[in-house]
Design a protein around this motif. Structure first.
Motif, short mmCIF file in Angstrom:
data_model
loop_
_atom_site.label_atom_id
_atom_site.label_comp_id
_atom_site.label_asym_id
_atom_site.label_seq_id
_atom_site.Cartn_x
_atom_site.Cartn_y
_atom_site.Cartn_z
N GLU A 74 -62.62 42.50 12.14
CA GLU A 74 -61.27 42.84 12.59
C GLU A 74 -60.74 41.81 13.58
O GLU A 74 -59.58 41.39 13.49
N ARG A 75 -61.57 41.37 14.50
CA ARG A 75 -61.13 40.39 15.50
C ARG A 75 -60.75 39.07 14.84
O ARG A 75 -59.78 38.42 15.22
N LEU A 76 -61.54 38.65 13.86
CA LEU A 76 -61.24 37.42 13.13
C LEU A 76 -59.93 37.55 12.36
O LEU A 76 -59.11 36.62 12.33
N MET A 77 -59.70 38.72 11.77
CA MET A 77 -58.45 38.94 11.03
C MET A 77 -57.26 38.94 11.98
O MET A 77 -56.22 38.35 11.68
N GLN A 78 -57.42 39.55 13.15
CA GLN A 78 -56.34 39.56 14.15
C GLN A 78 -56.01 38.13 14.61
O GLN A 78 -54.85 37.79 14.81
N ALA A 79 -57.03 37.31 14.77
CA ALA A 79 -56.82 35.92 15.19
C ALA A 79 -56.04 35.16 14.11
O ALA A 79 -55.15 34.37 14.43
N ILE A 89 -56.39 43.11 2.50
CA ILE A 89 -57.63 43.80 2.17
C ILE A 89 -57.35 44.58 0.90
O ILE A 89 -56.43 45.39 0.86
N VAL A 90 -58.13 44.32 -0.13
CA VAL A 90 -57.93 44.98 -1.42
C VAL A 90 -59.16 45.82 -1.72
O VAL A 90 -60.28 45.31 -1.70
N VAL A 91 -58.95 47.09 -2.02
CA VAL A 91 -60.05 47.97 -2.37
C VAL A 91 -59.85 48.40 -3.82
O VAL A 91 -58.77 48.88 -4.19
N ARG A 92 -60.87 48.19 -4.64
CA ARG A 92 -60.80 48.59 -6.04
C ARG A 92 -62.22 48.91 -6.52
O ARG A 92 -63.19 48.46 -5.92
N PRO A 93 -62.32 49.66 -7.61
CA PRO A 93 -63.66 50.00 -8.11
C PRO A 93 -64.44 48.75 -8.49
O PRO A 93 -63.86 47.79 -9.02
N ALA A 94 -65.74 48.76 -8.22
CA ALA A 94 -66.59 47.64 -8.61
C ALA A 94 -66.84 47.71 -10.11
O ALA A 94 -67.00 48.80 -10.67
N ARG A 95 -66.84 46.61 -10.76
CA ARG A 95 -67.12 46.52 -12.18
C ARG A 95 -68.55 46.01 -12.33
O ARG A 95 -69.14 45.49 -11.40
N ARG A 96 -69.09 46.13 -13.52
CA ARG A 96 -70.45 45.67 -13.74
C ARG A 96 -70.64 44.19 -13.38
O ARG A 96 -71.63 43.80 -12.84
N ALA A 97 -69.64 43.39 -13.72
CA ALA A 97 -69.75 41.95 -13.45
C ALA A 97 -69.63 41.66 -11.96
O ALA A 97 -70.04 40.59 -11.51
N HIS A 98 -69.07 42.57 -11.19
CA HIS A 98 -68.88 42.37 -9.76
C HIS A 98 -69.55 43.51 -9.00
O HIS A 98 -69.12 44.65 -9.08
N ALA A 99 -70.61 43.18 -8.29
CA ALA A 99 -71.35 44.19 -7.54
C ALA A 99 -70.51 44.70 -6.38
O ALA A 99 -69.63 44.00 -5.87
#
Length: 106
Positions: A74-79, A89-99
């Motif tokens: 968070e501190r790095l993002m604020q900087a 920040i993107v949240v999505r279901p993990a697929r088999r190819a992407h752990a």
């Protein structure tokens, strides 16, 4: 000549080295890399960069040297935001190819 056995590495060298928090450290390193690039592009001193980002000068020194254990994501993002960057920040279901895990593209 003998054949040496070797272990196939992963895409995360920190994980290969046995760091338990390798994914978080890799995300921090990606953010710190972008932060350091911006500081270099603008020709800022550590003191100037610290003042702009709201970090302490010693904290900025740690970022400049990639010593990120006591600096939060968070501190790095604020900087980065303080340096006129947009952080997504993107949240999505993990697929088999992407752990499942944390991915930072900077």
């Amino acid at each position: 000549m003998t054949r040496m056995d070797h272990t196939q590495g992963t895409a995360n060298v920190l994980e290969d080295l046995g760091f338990g928090d390798a994914k978080e450290l890799a995300a921090k390193a990606a953010l710190a890399l972008k932060l350091n690039e911006l500081i270099d592009q603008r020709g800022l001193s550590q003191t100037e960069a610290a003042a702009i980002t709201g970090m302490t000068r010693p904290g900025m020194s740690r970022v400049r040297r990639y010593r990120l254990r006591n600096i939060s994501l968070e501190r790095l993002m604020q900087a980065l935001v303080a340096l006129d960057q947009q952080v997504r920040i993107v949240v999505r279901p993990a697929r088999r190819a992407h752990a499942p895990g944390i991915l930072v593209a900077a």
